[in-house]
Design an enzyme around this catalytic site. Structure first.
Site, PDB file in Angstrom:
ATOM      1  N   ASP A   1      37.975  37.005  27.698  1.00 26.65           N
ATOM      2  CA  ASP A   1      36.749  37.235  28.463  1.00 26.65           C
ATOM      3  C   ASP A   1      35.561  37.133  27.501  1.00 26.65           C
ATOM      4  O   ASP A   1      35.461  37.897  26.543  1.00 26.65           O
ATOM      5  CB  ASP A   1      36.801  38.618  29.104  1.00 26.65           C
ATOM      6  CG  ASP A   1      35.725  38.822  30.160  1.00 26.65           C
ATOM      7  OD1 ASP A   1      35.008  37.854  30.464  1.00 26.65           O
ATOM      8  OD2 ASP A   1      35.599  39.953  30.667  1.00 26.65           O
TER       9      ASP A   1
ATOM     10  N   ASP B   1      33.671  31.943  32.213  1.00 26.72           N
ATOM     11  CA  ASP B   1      33.728  32.786  31.012  1.00 26.72           C
ATOM     12  C   ASP B   1      35.009  33.586  30.838  1.00 26.72           C
ATOM     13  O   ASP B   1      35.085  34.450  29.963  1.00 26.72           O
ATOM     14  CB  ASP B   1      32.528  33.738  30.993  1.00 26.72           C
ATOM     15  CG  ASP B   1      32.512  34.684  32.185  1.00 26.72           C
ATOM     16  OD1 ASP B   1      33.231  34.405  33.168  1.00 26.72           O
ATOM     17  OD2 ASP B   1      31.794  35.690  32.130  1.00 26.72           O
ATOM     18  N   GLU B   2      36.031  33.317  31.636  1.00 26.72           N
ATOM     19  CA  GLU B   2      37.285  34.038  31.424  1.00 26.72           C
ATOM     20  C   GLU B   2      38.477  33.211  31.893  1.00 26.72           C
ATOM     21  O   GLU B   2      38.358  32.365  32.774  1.00 26.72           O
ATOM     22  CB  GLU B   2      37.277  35.397  32.120  1.00 26.72           C
ATOM     23  CG  GLU B   2      37.132  35.349  33.612  1.00 26.72           C
ATOM     24  CD  GLU B   2      37.228  36.740  34.253  1.00 26.72           C
ATOM     25  OE1 GLU B   2      38.074  37.544  33.815  1.00 26.72           O
ATOM     26  OE2 GLU B   2      36.456  36.997  35.194  1.00 26.72           O
TER      27      GLU B   2
END
Length: 365
Positions: free
Chosen positions: A11, A105-106
């Protein structure tokens, strides 16, 4: 006996805000919010400097400004975020082909068998985070464990720029000690319901029978019963199945008449149709989302006997949902989403069933 898998959840830390601070050194160490600061603006992401004042994503820009007088609002640059996300994805693929992106983003990574031939998932996570820092200048946090559920929770433990490993023999104790509100998938409403039932930590949840949980939480009851025992496992799927296509609009001024909403629905329907066409999807279930001036949200849905993709049909059905009942208040946002999807030339797209694993073998994490 089922062999345990080694799952990493990566993350990125305050991704959008961190990208802006990276590209604009003058914003370093300053409280910034990516999003709008006007009366209709919403925070998409907040830097850690802003978070110290209580600024959070999905918060109204007006409230964020009240919490932090020096807050700097930055207009989102999604193409830039996608560019860097692509660089990060390339790093992941150097370690394993089993990468399941959740957003820009993860992502989840299954490194049980990896391209580096490394036995330690914790070591792999450190190497990935170091490579992300070296190649992008950004920090990432990681959670490492036997399944996606625990790995995702763990990635939040040592943020920012840290990682947490929960080895097989510690999973159940980790979950027993965890506050129920920190369980992935337990939102505010569910957490409040659990509090009323005397469930505050994982250990409280574990004391409840399967029958009790199913009676109070329906199908989710079985999931809660399993995950608190550390036996929930869903495979890392490189090709995530898309379950919905939609679009929505927030208005500069509240709208209190269905007639004025019709025009807005036309533009939204066109965008949804374009997205369906681009991805070669059709869908049978249409949902109208209405957010009122008091921020309460209402959804109205119906499932058709046939699949649709055409703008006119989407708009026609959205209008019928709009007039299904009177508006409760003035409206600040309206959205249309299509679910129950089917890819062109394929059967309808269904959610992969969640699987569970029994007793597992222990090996190095």
């Amino acid at each position: 006996m089922v062999k345990e898998r080694k799952i990493i959840h990566i993350d990125m830390d305050a991704f959008y805000a961190s990208v802006e601070q990276l590209d604009h050194p003058d914003l370093q160490d300053k409280p910034i919010a990516v999003g709008g600061g006007g009366k209709r603006g919403v925070v998409a992401a907040a830097s850690y400097e802003a978070r110290k004042f209580g600024v959070r994503s999905a918060m109204s820009g007006r409230l964020a400004s009240k919490l932090c007088a020096d807050l700097i609002f930055i207009k989102p640059r999604f193409e830039r975020y996608k560019e860097i996300s692509g660089q990060i994805r390339s790093i992941f693929l150097n370690y394993t082909p089993l990468v399941e992106p959740l957003s820009l983003d993860e992502a989840y990574l299954d490194v049980t068998e990896n391209l580096k031939g490394l036995s330690s998932a914790s070591q792999i996570a450190r190497l990935i985070r170091a490579e992300i820092k070296d190649k992008t200048g950004l920090n990432a946090s990681a959670g490492i464990s036997i399944n996606k559920f625990v790995a995702k929770i763990a990635s939040d433990i040592n943020k920012p720029n840290g990682q947490k490993t929960v080895p097989p023999e510690e999973v159940e104790q980790f979950l027993e000690d965890l506050e129920i509100k920190k369980f992935f998938g337990v939102g505010k409403v569910t957490a409040q319901k659990m509090y009323q039932l005397g469930i505050f930590k994982g250990s409280d949840l574990k004391l409840k029978s399967l029958e009790f949980l199913e009676n109070h939480f329906g199908k989710s009851g079985k999931l809660y019963y399993q995950v608190v025992r550390g036996v929930h496992l869903s495979e890392v799927k490189p090709e995530r199945i898309r379950k919905s296509v939609g679009a929505e609009r927030t208005f500069s001024n509240n709208i209190s008449s269905e007639i004025f909403l019709e025009e807005r629905l036309g533009h939204i329907a066109a965008e949804v149709a374009q997205r369906l066409d681009k991805n070669k999807f059709s869908g049978k279930t249409i949902t109208l989302k209405i957010k009122y001036g008091d921020f309460s949200v209402q959804t109205r849905s119906k499932t058709l006997a046939f699949y649709i993709r055409d703008k006119a049909l989407i708009l026609e059905n959205a209008k019928s949902l709009l007039y299904q009942e009177k508006l409760h208040n003035s409206v600040r946002l309206v959205g249309i989403s299509i679910t129950n999807l089917k890819k062109a030339g394929h059967e309808s797209v269904k959610q992969e069933p969640t699987t569970f694993m029994g007793k597992q073998l222990k090996f190095k994490f």
